[in-house]
Design a protein around this motif. Structure first.
Motif, PDB file in Angstrom:
ATOM      1  N   SER A 169      69.283   3.918 155.917  1.00  0.00           N
ATOM      2  CA  SER A 169      69.789   2.545 156.521  1.00  0.00           C
ATOM      3  C   SER A 169      70.845   1.797 157.223  1.00  0.00           C
ATOM      4  O   SER A 169      70.970   1.715 155.712  1.00  0.00           O
ATOM      5  CB  SER A 169      67.436   1.724 156.728  1.00  0.00           C
ATOM      6  OG  SER A 169      68.082   0.816 158.199  1.00  0.00           O
ATOM      7  N   SER A 170      71.637   1.884 157.949  1.00  0.00           N
ATOM      8  CA  SER A 170      72.848   0.502 158.144  1.00  0.00           C
ATOM      9  C   SER A 170      71.707  -0.725 158.344  1.00  0.00           C
ATOM     10  O   SER A 170      72.741  -2.113 157.830  1.00  0.00           O
ATOM     11  CB  SER A 170      73.165   0.758 159.367  1.00  0.00           C
ATOM     12  OG  SER A 170      71.824   0.670 161.042  1.00  0.00           O
ATOM     13  N   HIS A 171      70.147  -1.323 158.259  1.00  0.00           N
ATOM     14  CA  HIS A 171      69.528  -1.929 158.512  1.00  0.00           C
ATOM     15  C   HIS A 171      68.090  -2.233 157.427  1.00  0.00           C
ATOM     16  O   HIS A 171      67.522  -2.168 158.031  1.00  0.00           O
ATOM     17  CB  HIS A 171      69.632  -2.612 159.599  1.00  0.00           C
ATOM     18  CG  HIS A 171      70.305  -2.695 160.957  1.00  0.00           C
ATOM     19  ND1 HIS A 171      71.028  -3.718 160.760  1.00  0.00           N
ATOM     20  CD2 HIS A 171      70.241  -1.805 161.167  1.00  0.00           C
ATOM     21  CE1 HIS A 171      71.990  -3.747 161.836  1.00  0.00           C
ATOM     22  NE2 HIS A 171      71.619  -2.543 162.262  1.00  0.00           N
ATOM     23  N   PRO A 172      68.714  -1.885 155.837  1.00  0.00           N
ATOM     24  CA  PRO A 172      67.546  -1.834 155.054  1.00  0.00           C
ATOM     25  C   PRO A 172      66.469  -2.653 155.344  1.00  0.00           C
ATOM     26  O   PRO A 172      65.199  -2.229 154.507  1.00  0.00           O
ATOM     27  CB  PRO A 172      68.029  -1.988 153.703  1.00  0.00           C
ATOM     28  CG  PRO A 172      69.810  -2.523 153.942  1.00  0.00           C
ATOM     29  CD  PRO A 172      69.764  -2.279 155.008  1.00  0.00           C
ATOM     30  N   THR A 173      66.996  -3.507 155.029  1.00  0.00           N
ATOM     31  CA  THR A 173      65.610  -5.149 155.117  1.00  0.00           C
ATOM     32  C   THR A 173      65.086  -5.017 156.529  1.00  0.00           C
ATOM     33  O   THR A 173      63.593  -4.987 156.361  1.00  0.00           O
ATOM     34  CB  THR A 173      66.638  -6.477 155.433  1.00  0.00           C
ATOM     35  OG1 THR A 173      66.948  -6.444 154.198  1.00  0.00           O
ATOM     36  CG2 THR A 173      65.024  -7.219 155.978  1.00  0.00           C
ATOM     37  N   LYS A 174      64.945  -4.788 157.806  1.00  0.00           N
ATOM     38  CA  LYS A 174      64.466  -4.000 158.429  1.00  0.00           C
ATOM     39  C   LYS A 174      63.767  -2.850 159.045  1.00  0.00           C
ATOM     40  O   LYS A 174      62.642  -2.547 158.975  1.00  0.00           O
ATOM     41  CB  LYS A 174      65.270  -4.341 160.005  1.00  0.00           C
ATOM     42  CG  LYS A 174      64.724  -4.005 161.149  1.00  0.00           C
ATOM     43  CD  LYS A 174      65.666  -3.605 162.281  1.00  0.00           C
ATOM     44  CE  LYS A 174      64.819  -3.398 163.948  1.00  0.00           C
ATOM     45  NZ  LYS A 174      65.595  -2.804 164.917  1.00  0.00           N
ATOM     46  N   THR A 175      64.540  -1.850 157.805  1.00  0.00           N
ATOM     47  CA  THR A 175      63.627  -0.603 157.789  1.00  0.00           C
ATOM     48  C   THR A 175      62.475  -0.597 156.869  1.00  0.00           C
ATOM     49  O   THR A 175      61.548   0.074 157.207  1.00  0.00           O
ATOM     50  CB  THR A 175      64.408   0.419 157.514  1.00  0.00           C
ATOM     51  OG1 THR A 175      65.858   0.634 158.146  1.00  0.00           O
ATOM     52  CG2 THR A 175      64.362   1.766 157.016  1.00  0.00           C
ATOM     53  N   ASN A 178      59.142  -2.336 158.282  1.00  0.00           N
ATOM     54  CA  ASN A 178      59.070  -1.554 159.400  1.00  0.00           C
ATOM     55  C   ASN A 178      58.515  -0.110 159.221  1.00  0.00           C
ATOM     56  O   ASN A 178      56.623  -0.600 159.109  1.00  0.00           O
ATOM     57  CB  ASN A 178      60.031  -0.671 160.236  1.00  0.00           C
ATOM     58  CG  ASN A 178      60.163  -1.622 161.727  1.00  0.00           C
ATOM     59  OD1 ASN A 178      59.695  -2.480 161.778  1.00  0.00           O
ATOM     60  ND2 ASN A 178      61.532  -1.103 161.859  1.00  0.00           N
TER      61      ASN A 178
END
Length: 285
Positions: A169-175, A178
Motif C-alpha cells: 500500500s502507498s498508505h500502509p498505516t491507513k491500510t 482498516n
C-alpha cells in the motif's frame, strides 16, 4: 495466455475440490465419532491427510487412479462405488465443480492487479483460502461445526494476505488501521451476540470465522457488506423453508456457509457494490 491460465485453474480447481471432499471426510472421521467407534491404529493411519490413500467412505477400499478423476469418475460409475456398489453422494462432484468455478471466477473478476510476483502470491493465497473456505462450508452444512483445524491455518493465510496488502500500500498505516477495524467489525458483532446469548444464538466457531473473514476482506465497509450479504442469503434460504414447512422457527441452521458466501462476494465484487450503493443512495448527501 488468459485461456491457458483458465484451463489450468479448471484443472487445479477440480483436483483441489476433490481434496476438499477428502479433507472434510477425514477430519470428521478423526473427530469424536472415531472415539466412539474405537477404530484400529491402521485405520487411523489410513486417515492421515498427508499420507493416507484415498478410500471409499463406506467400504474403505483403497481407490485407484481411475476412481479419482474429478466428476468423470463419479459419472462413469453412475454415482456408485466401484467396489461395494453403494451410492456415492452427489456432494463429491458438486464440490469439485464449485471449487473449479470459484477459481475461474476469482481470476476473471479479480479486483486487484495481477502484475508482479507479490500480486501473484496474493492471488495464490486467495485460492488457497478458497479451498479452506469450501471445506469449512461443507463441514458446517453437514455437521454444524467449524473445526479449528481448518480455521486456524486459514487465519495464518489471512494474516499473510493482510501483510502483503499493507506492504504493497502507498498508505500502509491507513491500510493497517482498516485491517484492524475490519477484524473488529467482522468478529466483534458476533462476539457480542455470542456473549449476550451465552452461545444460544450463534456459535463460537462463527465468531472465529467472523474475525478471519474480516481480516480477509480488509476494510470495515466490506466487513459490514459481508455481514449484510450473509444475513440476506440466510433470509432468502430460511424464509421460504419456513413458509413451506421444511423448518420450524426453533430450527437451527448453520450460519458459517452464508458468511463464507458473503465474504467471497465482498472480496471479488465488494468495491463495485459499495461504489454502486454510494452512487445510487449517497450521491449529493
Amino acid at each position: 495466455m488468459m485461456l491457458m491460465i483458465i484451463v489450468l485453474l479448471i484443472v487445479f480447481g477440480l483436483c483441489l475440490g476433490s481434496f476438499v471432499n477428502a479433507l472434510v471426510w477425514r477430519l470428521h472421521e478423526q473427530g469424536d465419532e472415531v472415539e466412539k467407534k474405537k477404530p484400529s491404529k491402521k485405520y487411523l493411519k489410513d486417515l492421515s491427510i498427508s499420507k493416507g490413500r484415498s478410500m471409499c467412505p463406506d467400504c474403505h477400499h483403497t481407490l485407484s487412479a481411475k476412481d479419482l478423476v474429478p466428476v468423470l469418475s463419479w459419472l462413469s460409475l453412475k454415482g456408485k462405488c466401484r467396489y461395494c456398489h453403494k451410492p456415492v453422494s452427489p456432494q463429491y462432484p458438486l464440490v469439485e465443480l464449485a471449487t473449479m468455478t470459484l477459481f475461474v471466477v476469482s481470476y476473471v473478476y479479480w479486483p486487484y492487479t495481477l502484475t508482479g510476483g507479490l500480486h501473484t502470491v496474493f492471488f495464490g493465497l486467495w485460492l488457497a483460502l478458497v479451498v479452506g473456505l469450501m471445506a469449512l462450508l461443507i463441514y458446517d452444512l453437514k455437521w454444524y461445526l467449524l473445526p479449528d483445524r481448518i480455521v486456524f491455518p486459514l487465519g495464518a493465510i489471512g494474516l499473510m494476505m493482510a501483510a502483503i496488502r499493507i506492504f504493497d500500500s502507498s498508505h500502509p498505516t491507513k491500510t493497517a488501521l482498516n485491517e484492524v477495524l475490519a477484524v473488529a467489525v467482522g468478529g466483534g458483532i458476533f462476539y457480542v451476540i455470542y456473549q449476550v446469548s451465552s452461545g444460544k444464538w450463534i456459535g463460537g466457531g462463527d465468531v472465529k470465522l467472523g474475525w478471519l473473514l474480516g481480516l480477509v476482506v480488509g476494510t470495515p465497509a466490506r466487513a459490514i457488506l459481508l455481514i449484510f450479504l450473509a444475513a440476506l442469503a440466510g433470509s432468502l434460504v430460511s424464509v421460504p423453508m419456513l413458509y413451506l414447512g421444511k423448518m420450524q422457527r426453533t430450527s437451527t441452521i448453520p450460519f458459517g456457509p452464508f458468511l463464507i458466501v458473503g465474504a467471497i462476494v465482498a472480496v471479488l465484487f465488494g468495491q463495485s457494490i459499495l461504489d454502486w450503493y454510494q452512487h445510487m443512495f449517497l450521491l449529493g448527501v
